[in-house]
Design an enzyme around this catalytic site. Sequence first.
Site, PDB file in Angstrom:
ATOM      1  N   ASN A 114       0.867  -1.170   0.000  1.00  0.00           N
ATOM      2  CA  ASN A 114       0.000   0.000   0.000  1.00  0.00           C
ATOM      3  C   ASN A 114       0.909   1.227   0.000  1.00  0.00           C
ATOM      4  O   ASN A 114       1.439   1.614   1.034  1.00  0.00           O
ATOM      5  CB  ASN A 114      -0.893  -0.012   1.255  1.00  0.00           C
ATOM      6  CG  ASN A 114      -1.749   1.244   1.344  1.00  0.00           C
ATOM      7  OD1 ASN A 114      -1.820   2.024   0.389  1.00  0.00           O
ATOM      8  ND2 ASN A 114      -2.387   1.445   2.483  1.00  0.00           N
ATOM      9  N   LYS A 138       0.099   4.196  -0.440  1.00  0.00           N
ATOM     10  CA  LYS A 138      -0.596   5.381   0.081  1.00  0.00           C
ATOM     11  C   LYS A 138      -0.339   6.597  -0.832  1.00  0.00           C
ATOM     12  O   LYS A 138      -0.191   6.431  -2.043  1.00  0.00           O
ATOM     13  CB  LYS A 138      -0.171   5.664   1.523  1.00  0.00           C
ATOM     14  CG  LYS A 138      -0.270   4.435   2.429  1.00  0.00           C
ATOM     15  CD  LYS A 138      -0.169   4.790   3.880  1.00  0.00           C
ATOM     16  CE  LYS A 138      -0.081   3.530   4.711  1.00  0.00           C
ATOM     17  NZ  LYS A 138      -0.360   3.751   6.113  1.00  0.00           N
ATOM     18  N   HIS A 187      -9.838   1.475   4.246  1.00  0.00           N
ATOM     19  CA  HIS A 187      -8.621   1.677   5.037  1.00  0.00           C
ATOM     20  C   HIS A 187      -8.931   2.623   6.204  1.00  0.00           C
ATOM     21  O   HIS A 187      -9.726   3.564   6.063  1.00  0.00           O
ATOM     22  CB  HIS A 187      -7.509   2.261   4.159  1.00  0.00           C
ATOM     23  CG  HIS A 187      -6.175   2.209   4.821  1.00  0.00           C
ATOM     24  ND1 HIS A 187      -5.800   3.121   5.786  1.00  0.00           N
ATOM     25  CD2 HIS A 187      -5.137   1.347   4.694  1.00  0.00           C
ATOM     26  CE1 HIS A 187      -4.588   2.820   6.222  1.00  0.00           C
ATOM     27  NE2 HIS A 187      -4.158   1.737   5.564  1.00  0.00           N
ATOM     28  N   GLU A 196      -7.354   4.993   7.432  1.00  0.00           N
ATOM     29  CA  GLU A 196      -7.085   6.412   7.177  1.00  0.00           C
ATOM     30  C   GLU A 196      -8.291   7.066   6.498  1.00  0.00           C
ATOM     31  O   GLU A 196      -8.571   8.250   6.715  1.00  0.00           O
ATOM     32  CB  GLU A 196      -5.804   6.558   6.333  1.00  0.00           C
ATOM     33  CG  GLU A 196      -4.564   6.256   7.167  1.00  0.00           C
ATOM     34  CD  GLU A 196      -3.369   5.756   6.377  1.00  0.00           C
ATOM     35  OE1 GLU A 196      -3.384   5.793   5.129  1.00  0.00           O
ATOM     36  OE2 GLU A 196      -2.407   5.299   7.031  1.00  0.00           O
ATOM     37  N   GLU A 205      -6.160  -4.705  10.187  1.00  0.00           N
ATOM     38  CA  GLU A 205      -5.168  -3.656  10.433  1.00  0.00           C
ATOM     39  C   GLU A 205      -5.549  -2.900  11.704  1.00  0.00           C
ATOM     40  O   GLU A 205      -6.347  -1.941  11.647  1.00  0.00           O
ATOM     41  CB  GLU A 205      -5.132  -2.674   9.261  1.00  0.00           C
ATOM     42  CG  GLU A 205      -4.681  -3.290   7.954  1.00  0.00           C
ATOM     43  CD  GLU A 205      -4.030  -2.256   7.051  1.00  0.00           C
ATOM     44  OE1 GLU A 205      -2.894  -2.486   6.620  1.00  0.00           O
ATOM     45  OE2 GLU A 205      -4.647  -1.201   6.795  1.00  0.00           O
ATOM     46  N   GLY A 254       1.742   2.337  11.062  1.00  0.00           N
ATOM     47  CA  GLY A 254       2.725   3.423  11.070  1.00  0.00           C
ATOM     48  C   GLY A 254       3.329   3.710  12.429  1.00  0.00           C
ATOM     49  O   GLY A 254       4.040   4.698  12.591  1.00  0.00           O
ATOM     50  N   SER A 261       2.631  -1.917  10.667  1.00  0.00           N
ATOM     51  CA  SER A 261       4.056  -1.972  11.027  1.00  0.00           C
ATOM     52  C   SER A 261       4.690  -3.327  10.729  1.00  0.00           C
ATOM     53  O   SER A 261       5.599  -3.760  11.447  1.00  0.00           O
ATOM     54  CB  SER A 261       4.261  -1.576  12.500  1.00  0.00           C
ATOM     55  OG  SER A 261       3.881  -0.230  12.695  1.00  0.00           O
TER      56      SER A 261
HETATM   57  C1  PEP Z   1      -1.296   0.434   6.097  1.00  0.00           C
HETATM   58  O1  PEP Z   1      -1.587   1.602   6.369  1.00  0.00           O
HETATM   59  O2  PEP Z   1      -1.986  -0.235   5.307  1.00  0.00           O
HETATM   60  C2  PEP Z   1      -0.111  -0.118   6.758  1.00  0.00           C
HETATM   61  C3  PEP Z   1      -0.069  -1.380   6.957  1.00  0.00           C
HETATM   62  O3  PEP Z   1       0.853   0.793   7.114  1.00  0.00           O
HETATM   63  P1  PEP Z   1       2.267   0.481   7.843  1.00  0.00           P
HETATM   64  O4  PEP Z   1       2.775  -0.824   7.289  1.00  0.00           O
HETATM   65  O5  PEP Z   1       3.123   1.626   7.495  1.00  0.00           O
HETATM   66  O6  PEP Z   1       1.962   0.363   9.296  1.00  0.00           O
END
Ligand code: PEP
Length: 252
Positions: free
Chosen positions: A9, A11, A96, A98, A168, A174, A213
């Site tokens: 992803n 983003k 997602h 976000e 998630e 993040g 993460s």
């Molecule tokens: C995400 O936002 O889909 C994600 C997994 O981000 P990160 O791996 O940076 O935590």
Amino acid sequence: MRRKLVVANWKMHGSRARNRQLLDAVKPPLQSLAGRVDIAVCPAHLHLGETVAALAGSNIRPGAQNLYGLAEGAMTGETSASMLVDCGAEFVILGHSERRGHLGETDAEVADKFAAARESGLIPILCVGETRAERDAGETEAVVSRQLDAVTEKTGMEAMRGAVIAYEPVWAIGSGTPATPEQAQAVHAMLRERLARRSEEIAGGVRILYGGSMNAANAAELFAQPDIDGGLVGGASLKAEEFITICTSAGS
Ligand code: PEP
């Protein structure tokens, strides 16, 4: 046996030049994983066409990060499922955190998007996950169940056949602190069991990815869990070596 799937992803990161550079670095080593692990990359909409072209002939499949849940119409600035398909996308990330958290996307809107993805032939990657406050309040199961049920109740269980779910936890995204393999496995097993109440056969084929993460150091331990069928990877997918290691862990 569910083949593992690793999805990048990207983003709102990247540029035409940086994307090209990243794909040039990951394509050759990842080619050796063909047939063992499925890999997808989801760039920003603007970069989808060039990403599709850059991936031609490779074992990495293109995806998108969102869509609008109408076939077409007066909706300035939005992108429909059929437009994504027309530009070569095979997957689409939906719901997602976000988007749910910062842009107010509701369960009902995510369900509409899921239905639109299915109608157009895109493979939806449905994101679910609880906030830190919700976990601390013991609401994890209730939250992810609500997010999942909003989709299955709208679309019916048949629409989940071959679909992908990404668990998630919002607090892990993040943050540098992923869920432990045990924490993630518990939620993944619960999600699969919830689907199995409607259809054991379909539930057994749904790939449930972990996201939050994930990196080169922790991926193998997460992938070793029986209900973790791959990863949705944010930050680490922007670093060639990290992403290659994660995909390699998934394929071994
Ligand atoms: C995400 O936002 O889909 C994600 C997994 O981000 P990160 O791996 O940076 O935590």
